[in-house]
Design an enzyme around this catalytic site. Structure first.
Site, PDB file in Angstrom:
ATOM      1  N   ASN A   1      -1.627   0.027   7.197  1.00  0.00           N
ATOM      2  CA  ASN A   1      -1.138  -1.266   7.691  1.00  0.00           C
ATOM      3  C   ASN A   1      -0.320  -1.997   6.618  1.00  0.00           C
ATOM      4  O   ASN A   1      -0.224  -3.218   6.606  1.00  0.00           O
ATOM      5  CB  ASN A   1      -2.306  -2.109   8.221  1.00  0.00           C
ATOM      6  CG  ASN A   1      -3.383  -2.316   7.171  1.00  0.00           C
ATOM      7  OD1 ASN A   1      -3.181  -2.007   5.995  1.00  0.00           O
ATOM      8  ND2 ASN A   1      -4.509  -2.847   7.574  1.00  0.00           N
TER       9      ASN A   1
ATOM     10  N   GLU B   1      -8.840 -11.298  -7.349  1.00  0.00           N
ATOM     11  CA  GLU B   1      -7.922 -10.167  -7.219  1.00  0.00           C
ATOM     12  C   GLU B   1      -6.732 -10.305  -8.181  1.00  0.00           C
ATOM     13  O   GLU B   1      -6.305  -9.316  -8.787  1.00  0.00           O
ATOM     14  CB  GLU B   1      -7.462 -10.031  -5.769  1.00  0.00           C
ATOM     15  CG  GLU B   1      -8.613  -9.594  -4.865  1.00  0.00           C
ATOM     16  CD  GLU B   1      -8.260  -9.458  -3.391  1.00  0.00           C
ATOM     17  OE1 GLU B   1      -9.010  -8.773  -2.678  1.00  0.00           O
ATOM     18  OE2 GLU B   1      -7.258 -10.039  -2.946  1.00  0.00           O
TER      19      GLU B   1
ATOM     20  N   LYS C   1       0.822  -1.209   0.000  1.00  0.00           N
ATOM     21  CA  LYS C   1       0.000   0.000   0.000  1.00  0.00           C
ATOM     22  C   LYS C   1       0.864   1.271   0.000  1.00  0.00           C
ATOM     23  O   LYS C   1       2.080   1.200   0.239  1.00  0.00           O
ATOM     24  CB  LYS C   1      -0.913  -0.037   1.227  1.00  0.00           C
ATOM     25  CG  LYS C   1      -1.875  -1.231   1.245  1.00  0.00           C
ATOM     26  CD  LYS C   1      -2.785  -1.146   2.462  1.00  0.00           C
ATOM     27  CE  LYS C   1      -3.729  -2.330   2.517  1.00  0.00           C
ATOM     28  NZ  LYS C   1      -4.693  -2.196   3.636  1.00  0.00           N
TER      29      LYS C   1
ATOM     30  N   HIS D   1      -1.945  -5.451   1.731  1.00  0.00           N
ATOM     31  CA  HIS D   1      -3.230  -6.144   1.545  1.00  0.00           C
ATOM     32  C   HIS D   1      -2.937  -7.581   1.136  1.00  0.00           C
ATOM     33  O   HIS D   1      -2.036  -7.824   0.333  1.00  0.00           O
ATOM     34  CB  HIS D   1      -4.030  -5.469   0.418  1.00  0.00           C
ATOM     35  CG  HIS D   1      -5.129  -6.353  -0.102  1.00  0.00           C
ATOM     36  ND1 HIS D   1      -6.381  -6.381   0.466  1.00  0.00           N
ATOM     37  CD2 HIS D   1      -5.140  -7.294  -1.086  1.00  0.00           C
ATOM     38  CE1 HIS D   1      -7.120  -7.290  -0.170  1.00  0.00           C
ATOM     39  NE2 HIS D   1      -6.386  -7.854  -1.115  1.00  0.00           N
TER      40      HIS D   1
ATOM     41  N   TYR E   1     -12.326  -2.563  -2.871  1.00  0.00           N
ATOM     42  CA  TYR E   1     -12.856  -2.479  -1.502  1.00  0.00           C
ATOM     43  C   TYR E   1     -14.382  -2.466  -1.479  1.00  0.00           C
ATOM     44  O   TYR E   1     -14.989  -1.929  -0.547  1.00  0.00           O
ATOM     45  CB  TYR E   1     -12.263  -1.268  -0.786  1.00  0.00           C
ATOM     46  CG  TYR E   1     -10.812  -1.482  -0.370  1.00  0.00           C
ATOM     47  CD1 TYR E   1     -10.453  -2.583   0.418  1.00  0.00           C
ATOM     48  CD2 TYR E   1      -9.809  -0.618  -0.763  1.00  0.00           C
ATOM     49  CE1 TYR E   1      -9.135  -2.804   0.801  1.00  0.00           C
ATOM     50  CE2 TYR E   1      -8.475  -0.831  -0.387  1.00  0.00           C
ATOM     51  CZ  TYR E   1      -8.146  -1.926   0.396  1.00  0.00           C
ATOM     52  OH  TYR E   1      -6.847  -2.140   0.775  1.00  0.00           O
TER      53      TYR E   1
END
Ligand code: UDP
Ligand code: MG
Length: 153
Positions: free
Chosen positions: A112, A126, A9, A115, A49
């Site tokens: 965080n 994905e 990310k 993913h 998302y």
């Protein structure tokens, strides 16, 4: 062998943690089969998302994911989806146990770092969302016979 999708990310790139986080998965014994840099837009963020669209924090995740490029990766290994989720740790970096990627490197529920697909079905979707077939590579790591026993491959 099972495949899973991992995305590094914006916080991972901006904190210069990309190499460290990728190393954790490489050193575990997972095989990298695809990698690309891209920038999220609203359409990709909303699709990726979609399961969080009704949450109050949804607009903030979309903005966060668009702040800088991300790195999309695909990995292969025995039970790869579960192995990677365990290596990543709980969503909230403050609660993720030490020894996990988020537990060692993140202080945030949003920033965080990484993913990872949460099921085999999600992984397939994905990987298909971010990679064309020709962007995924079949190859045999030199250490494969020292990574698994013969009965495991
Ligand atoms: N997220 C957030 N606030 C929350 C929960 C999640 O900003 O309260 C962000 C966070 O970056 C998380 C992502 O939304 O990684 C996707 O949430 P999910 O519940 O799928 O967690 P994950 O599978 O990444 O652990
Ligand atoms: Mg998730």
């Amino acid at each position: 062998m099972e495949r899973t999708f991992v995305m590094l990310k914006p916080d991972c790139l901006n904190r210069a943690m990309l190499g460290k986080v990728i190393s954790r998965l490489e050193e575990k014994g997972l095989k990298l089969i695809g990698m690309k840099m891209l920038r999220f837009n609203d359409a990709i963020a909303k699709e990726h998302y979609a399961h969080l669209a009704s949450k109050p924090f949804f607009p903030s995740i979309v903005e966060f994911m668009k702040r800088s490029p991300v790195v999309a990766t695909a990995w292969e290994g025995k039970d790869a989806v579960e192995v990677v989720r365990k290596a990543v740790g709980a969503t909230n970096g403050r609660e993720a146990p030490p020894g996990t990627i988020r537990g060692d490197y993140s202080m945030s529920v949003q920033a965080n770092l990484i993913h990872a697909s949460d099921s085999k079905e999600t992984a397939k979707k994905e990987i298909g969302r971010f990679f064309k077939d020709e962007e995924l590579f079949e190859w045999e790591p030199a250490a494969i016979s020292y990574t698994y026993s013969a009965s495991e491959v």
